[in-house]
Scaffold this motif. Structure first.
Motif, PDB file in Angstrom:
ATOM      1  N   ALA A  15       3.149  -9.617 -22.808  1.00 21.68           N
ATOM      2  CA  ALA A  15       2.738  -8.400 -22.110  1.00 21.68           C
ATOM      3  C   ALA A  15       1.513  -8.657 -21.241  1.00 21.68           C
ATOM      4  CB  ALA A  15       2.450  -7.296 -23.126  1.00 21.68           C
ATOM      5  N   VAL A  16       0.578  -9.456 -21.732  1.00 19.17           N
ATOM      6  CA  VAL A  16      -0.620  -9.771 -20.943  1.00 19.17           C
ATOM      7  C   VAL A  16      -0.255 -10.578 -19.699  1.00 19.17           C
ATOM      8  CG1 VAL A  16      -2.798 -11.051 -20.973  1.00 19.17           C
ATOM      9  CG2 VAL A  16      -2.164  -9.636 -22.925  1.00 19.17           C
ATOM     10  N   ILE A  17       0.658 -11.539 -19.846  1.00 17.55           N
ATOM     11  CA  ILE A  17       1.071 -12.348 -18.699  1.00 17.55           C
ATOM     12  C   ILE A  17       1.786 -11.483 -17.663  1.00 17.55           C
ATOM     13  CG2 ILE A  17       2.552 -14.251 -17.977  1.00 17.55           C
ATOM     14  CD1 ILE A  17       2.018 -15.564 -20.675  1.00 17.55           C
ATOM     15  N   ALA A  18       2.694 -10.616 -18.118  1.00 15.64           N
ATOM     16  CA  ALA A  18       3.420  -9.750 -17.189  1.00 15.64           C
ATOM     17  C   ALA A  18       2.478  -8.784 -16.479  1.00 15.64           C
ATOM     18  CB  ALA A  18       4.498  -8.976 -17.950  1.00 15.64           C
ATOM     19  N   ALA A  19       1.488  -8.251 -17.205  1.00 15.77           N
ATOM     20  CA  ALA A  19       0.534  -7.334 -16.584  1.00 15.77           C
ATOM     21  C   ALA A  19      -0.314  -8.045 -15.543  1.00 15.77           C
ATOM     22  CB  ALA A  19      -0.346  -6.710 -17.668  1.00 15.77           C
ATOM     23  N   ALA A  20      -0.718  -9.294 -15.826  1.00 18.11           N
ATOM     24  CA  ALA A  20      -1.533 -10.042 -14.868  1.00 18.11           C
ATOM     25  C   ALA A  20      -0.749 -10.344 -13.594  1.00 18.11           C
ATOM     26  CB  ALA A  20      -2.020 -11.335 -15.516  1.00 18.11           C
ATOM     27  N   LEU A  21       0.531 -10.732 -13.737  1.00 22.08           N
ATOM     28  CA  LEU A  21       1.354 -11.005 -12.556  1.00 22.08           C
ATOM     29  C   LEU A  21       1.571  -9.740 -11.730  1.00 22.08           C
ATOM     30  CD1 LEU A  21       4.019 -13.397 -14.129  1.00 22.08           C
ATOM     31  CD2 LEU A  21       2.145 -14.013 -12.576  1.00 22.08           C
ATOM     32  N   SER A  22       1.897  -8.633 -12.407  1.00 20.73           N
ATOM     33  CA  SER A  22       2.099  -7.379 -11.689  1.00 20.73           C
ATOM     34  C   SER A  22       0.818  -6.928 -11.001  1.00 20.73           C
ATOM     35  CB  SER A  22       2.589  -6.307 -12.660  1.00 20.73           C
ATOM     36  OG  SER A  22       2.741  -5.064 -11.995  1.00 20.73           O
ATOM     37  N   PHE A  23      -0.312  -7.117 -11.678  1.00 15.12           N
ATOM     38  CA  PHE A  23      -1.604  -6.752 -11.109  1.00 15.12           C
ATOM     39  C   PHE A  23      -1.861  -7.537  -9.813  1.00 15.12           C
ATOM     40  CE2 PHE A  23      -6.188  -6.521 -10.755  1.00 15.12           C
ATOM     41  CZ  PHE A  23      -6.500  -5.273 -11.266  1.00 15.12           C
ATOM     42  N   ALA A  24      -1.566  -8.843  -9.844  1.00 20.45           N
ATOM     43  CA  ALA A  24      -1.786  -9.682  -8.663  1.00 20.45           C
ATOM     44  C   ALA A  24      -0.830  -9.331  -7.531  1.00 20.45           C
ATOM     45  CB  ALA A  24      -1.634 -11.151  -9.041  1.00 20.45           C
ATOM     46  N   HIS A  25       0.411  -8.998  -7.847  1.00 16.06           N
ATOM     47  CA  HIS A  25       1.384  -8.669  -6.804  1.00 16.06           C
ATOM     48  C   HIS A  25       1.000  -7.373  -6.092  1.00 16.06           C
ATOM     49  CE1 HIS A  25       4.607 -11.183  -9.110  1.00 16.06           C
ATOM     50  NE2 HIS A  25       3.767 -11.952  -8.409  1.00 16.06           N
ATOM     51  N   ILE A  26       0.566  -6.353  -6.845  1.00 14.76           N
ATOM     52  CA  ILE A  26       0.147  -5.104  -6.206  1.00 14.76           C
ATOM     53  C   ILE A  26      -1.071  -5.348  -5.325  1.00 14.76           C
ATOM     54  CG2 ILE A  26      -0.662  -2.753  -6.644  1.00 14.76           C
ATOM     55  CD1 ILE A  26       0.903  -2.790  -9.249  1.00 14.76           C
ATOM     56  N   HIS A  27      -1.963  -6.206  -5.781  1.00 19.31           N
ATOM     57  CA  HIS A  27      -3.137  -6.539  -4.964  1.00 19.31           C
ATOM     58  C   HIS A  27      -2.732  -7.207  -3.652  1.00 19.31           C
ATOM     59  CE1 HIS A  27      -6.014  -9.689  -3.649  1.00 19.31           C
ATOM     60  NE2 HIS A  27      -6.906  -8.694  -3.763  1.00 19.31           N
ATOM     61  N   ASP A  28      -1.760  -8.097  -3.715  1.00 17.61           N
ATOM     62  CA  ASP A  28      -1.333  -8.795  -2.511  1.00 17.61           C
ATOM     63  C   ASP A  28      -0.691  -7.843  -1.509  1.00 17.61           C
ATOM     64  OD1 ASP A  28      -2.258 -11.060  -3.723  1.00 17.61           O
ATOM     65  OD2 ASP A  28      -0.268 -11.766  -4.366  1.00 17.61           O
ATOM     66  N   ILE A  29       0.122  -6.893  -2.006  1.00 19.67           N
ATOM     67  CA  ILE A  29       0.759  -5.920  -1.110  1.00 19.67           C
ATOM     68  C   ILE A  29      -0.305  -5.034  -0.465  1.00 19.67           C
ATOM     69  CG2 ILE A  29       2.238  -3.876  -1.055  1.00 19.67           C
ATOM     70  CD1 ILE A  29       3.834  -6.412  -1.138  1.00 19.67           C
ATOM     71  N   ALA A  30      -1.284  -4.562  -1.272  1.00 19.67           N
ATOM     72  CA  ALA A  30      -2.326  -3.707  -0.714  1.00 19.67           C
ATOM     73  C   ALA A  30      -3.159  -4.463   0.316  1.00 19.67           C
ATOM     74  CB  ALA A  30      -3.217  -3.174  -1.841  1.00 19.67           C
ATOM     75  N   GLU A  31      -3.454  -5.707   0.041  1.00 23.66           N
ATOM     76  CA  GLU A  31      -4.246  -6.493   0.984  1.00 23.66           C
ATOM     77  C   GLU A  31      -3.468  -6.759   2.269  1.00 23.66           C
ATOM     78  OE1 GLU A  31      -7.320 -10.215   0.525  1.00 23.66           O
ATOM     79  OE2 GLU A  31      -5.303 -10.431  -0.311  1.00 23.66           O
ATOM     80  N   ALA A  32      -2.169  -7.004   2.153  1.00 20.98           N
ATOM     81  CA  ALA A  32      -1.341  -7.228   3.340  1.00 20.98           C
ATOM     82  C   ALA A  32      -1.200  -5.963   4.170  1.00 20.98           C
ATOM     83  CB  ALA A  32       0.042  -7.736   2.924  1.00 20.98           C
ATOM     84  N   ALA A  33      -1.356  -4.767   3.513  1.00 18.15           N
ATOM     85  CA  ALA A  33      -1.254  -3.501   4.234  1.00 18.15           C
ATOM     86  C   ALA A  33      -2.569  -3.084   4.861  1.00 18.15           C
ATOM     87  CB  ALA A  33      -0.757  -2.410   3.299  1.00 18.15           C
ATOM     88  N   GLY A  34      -3.569  -3.937   4.825  1.00 21.77           N
ATOM     89  CA  GLY A  34      -4.831  -3.638   5.472  1.00 21.77           C
ATOM     90  C   GLY A  34      -5.904  -3.119   4.556  1.00 21.77           C
ATOM     91  N   GLN A  35      -5.659  -3.075   3.247  1.00 20.06           N
ATOM     92  CA  GLN A  35      -6.656  -2.610   2.286  1.00 20.06           C
ATOM     93  C   GLN A  35      -7.396  -3.823   1.728  1.00 20.06           C
ATOM     94  OE1 GLN A  35      -7.024   0.654   2.031  1.00 20.06           O
ATOM     95  NE2 GLN A  35      -5.220   1.049   3.293  1.00 20.06           N
ATOM     96  N   GLY A  36      -8.434  -4.267   2.458  1.00 23.62           N
ATOM     97  CA  GLY A  36      -9.129  -5.470   2.049  1.00 23.62           C
ATOM     98  C   GLY A  36     -10.278  -5.189   1.109  1.00 23.62           C
ATOM     99  N   GLY A  37     -10.853  -6.255   0.560  1.00 23.16           N
ATOM    100  CA  GLY A  37     -12.020  -6.143  -0.308  1.00 23.16           C
ATOM    101  C   GLY A  37     -11.695  -5.490  -1.644  1.00 23.16           C
ATOM    102  N   TRP A  38     -12.625  -4.642  -2.117  1.00 23.57           N
ATOM    103  CA  TRP A  38     -12.465  -4.005  -3.422  1.00 23.57           C
ATOM    104  C   TRP A  38     -11.314  -3.015  -3.446  1.00 23.57           C
ATOM    105  CZ3 TRP A  38     -12.692   1.263  -3.835  1.00 23.57           C
ATOM    106  CH2 TRP A  38     -13.246   1.957  -2.761  1.00 23.57           C
ATOM    107  N   LYS A  39     -10.939  -2.496  -2.264  1.00 28.62           N
ATOM    108  CA  LYS A  39      -9.842  -1.515  -2.225  1.00 28.62           C
ATOM    109  C   LYS A  39      -8.518  -2.147  -2.636  1.00 28.62           C
ATOM    110  CE  LYS A  39     -10.833  -0.584   2.039  1.00 28.62           C
ATOM    111  NZ  LYS A  39     -10.753  -0.004   3.410  1.00 28.62           N
TER     112      LYS A  39
END
Length: 222
Positions: A15-39
């Protein structure tokens, strides 16, 4: 150290591994959509928190709370699943489509609405507090009569009639230390002083031992 590693639950590790991967994927999508930095890091936090809050409401005993929680849980799960699929080579992260950028931009408002509704549903269905505190003094049951005041005297119950002790002539004579003829004479004749009682058979007669004591052993001259 090895003993502690053996105690780790494999399901918890997965569960911890799956949560970490999902957490990173959502971050990558948000960053690619122009939400940089802490956002970009705030997006996976909001998705996971909405999913956890909805899961807690789904375990509630109130049907109305479970019904609304299913919608928000499915929405957060769909957002996480879409981010996982999108980062697996399906989307070009250097040039995201405009509809996806609109969805990413509007997600904070949707997450805020869902968290607010889930929070206030708990307040709405909470049990109301009583208006008045219950009295500490115990109340007597309605069917019990009230206790009499301490200054009033309680009248003793009336003496119940004494139950007769039925014995034969011979037993009464032995108990009183007289001849059986004395008991027989006191129970028969025109001036009988003892009451006769029928026995188990028609030929059996009984007398009251207490009455015989009072009649046979009375003081002389009475």
């Amino acid at each position: 150290m090895r003993a502690q590693l053996r105690r780790l639950d494999p399901i918890l590790i997965q569960a911890v591994i799956a949560a970490a991967l999902s957490f990173a994927h959502i971050h990558d999508i948000a960053e690619a959509a122009g939400q940089g930095g802490w956002k970009a890091w705030a997006y996976p936090v909001s998705v996971d928190l909405l999913m956890i809050a909805a899961w807690r409401r789904m375990r509630s005993d109130i049907p109305a709370q479970r019904k609304g929680a299913w919608f928000w849980f499915g929405l957060a799960l769909a957002a996480s699943l879409a981010a996982n699929i999108g980062t697996a080579g399906v989307l070009d992260l250097t040039n995201l489509p405009t509809p996806l950028r609109v969805i990413v931009g509007g997600w904070p408002a949707v997450a805020f609405l869902g968290g607010t509704l889930l929070f206030h549903s708990r307040k709405t269905h909470a049990e109301p507090e009583p208006d008045e505190a219950p009295d500490d003094e115990p109340q007597a049951p309605a069917d019990e009569p009230p206790a009499p005041p301490a200054d009033e005297e309680i009248e003793p119950p009336a003496n119940e009639p004494e139950k007769p002790v039925l014995v034969s002539y011979a037993d009464a004579a032995d108990a009183l230390g007289v001849a059986p003829e004395t008991i027989r004479g006191a129970a028969n004749g025109p001036k009988a002083r003892l009451t006769k009682y029928s026995g188990l058979t028609p030929n059996t007669v009984r007398v009251d031992l207490n009455e015989a004591r009072r009649v046979i052993r009375r003081p002389a001259g009475v």
